[in-house]
Design a protein around this motif. Structure first.
Motif, mmCIF file in Angstrom:
data_model
loop_
_atom_site.group_PDB
_atom_site.id
_atom_site.type_symbol
_atom_site.label_atom_id
_atom_site.label_comp_id
_atom_site.label_asym_id
_atom_site.label_seq_id
_atom_site.Cartn_x
_atom_site.Cartn_y
_atom_site.Cartn_z
ATOM 1 N N THR A 180 -2.812 2.857 4.383
ATOM 2 C CA THR A 180 -2.770 1.394 4.375
ATOM 3 C C THR A 180 -4.152 0.774 4.228
ATOM 4 O O THR A 180 -4.253 -0.431 4.015
ATOM 5 C CB THR A 180 -2.109 0.858 5.664
ATOM 6 N N THR A 203 0.837 -1.201 0.000
ATOM 7 C CA THR A 203 0.000 0.000 0.000
ATOM 8 C C THR A 203 0.873 1.252 0.000
ATOM 9 O O THR A 203 2.087 1.170 0.140
ATOM 10 C CB THR A 203 -0.930 0.022 1.229
ATOM 11 N N LEU A 211 -6.038 -0.735 -0.826
ATOM 12 C CA LEU A 211 -5.261 -1.768 -1.499
ATOM 13 C C LEU A 211 -5.667 -1.814 -2.968
ATOM 14 O O LEU A 211 -6.841 -1.963 -3.295
ATOM 15 C CB LEU A 211 -5.505 -3.137 -0.854
#
Length: 190
Positions: A119, A114, A122
């Protein structure tokens, strides 16, 4: 430039100089003509090898992800291949970060897959790395496999929420294309 006067056979004077002679001029003209001829042949040859406009148009794509809720995955197309964009929930992020990378067939952490500081987003190619089938799990109600990510119905590969191979014949994780956030809600792939 030194000049020297000599007498011709008919009695007229001829001037010889150390400067440009007729032979030098002919050599320069011939090389110039050859250079123009080479350019005339090579320029069309090189330009016809350039990618066409439709290929350049697919080199990158921008996707608005403002409507993608946490836990939801959308599909898009990039270079004629499916791409999954998943907005991971905080629980999915915690589960993906809790997996020991040492125990994975293709060891990658969630941070490796990522963009730093995001994060929860994705982006993966939606192509199984075994034989190129499109895994299930992106649409609502599809089988997500044993690890809550993606499941390839062709040969039974199971991927987790971070798109990492966890079970089955696939040799590597789902590929992460080059991507970047242009704003908080727009992702550029490619």
């Amino acid at each position: 430039m030194a000049e020297q006067v000599t007498m011709n056979q008919d009695g007229t004077a001829a001037i010889e100089s150390d400067g440009v002679r007729r032979r030098d001029f002919i050599n320069i003209a011939a090389v110039s003509f050859a250079g123009v001829g080479a350019a005339t042949v090579l320029i069309p040859l090189i330009t016809q090898m350039a990618p066409s406009k439709d290929v350049l148009a697919e080199a990158s794509t921008e996707v608005d992800v403002s409507a993608v809720a946490p836990g939801q995955t959308i599909k898009t197309i990039w270079r004629k291949q499916p791409v999954f964009i998943r907005n991971l929930t905080p629980a999915e992020v915690a589960d993906a970060e809790g997996v020991s990378v040492d125990g994975l067939r293709d060891p990658q952490s969630l941070q490796d897959r990522t963009v730093e500081g995001r994060t929860n987003w994705l982006v993966t190619l939606g192509v199984c790395t075994h034989l190129g089938c499109v895994p299930l799990g992106a649409a609502q109600g599809e089988v997500k496999g044993e690890f809550g990510g993606y499941f390839c119905p062709c040969h039974g590969s199971h991927y987790d929420t971070a798109g990492r191979i966890r079970k089955g014949p696939a040799p590597t994780n789902l590929l992460v294309p080059e991507f970047a956030f242009l704003s908080d809600t727009v992702i550029k792939i490619g």
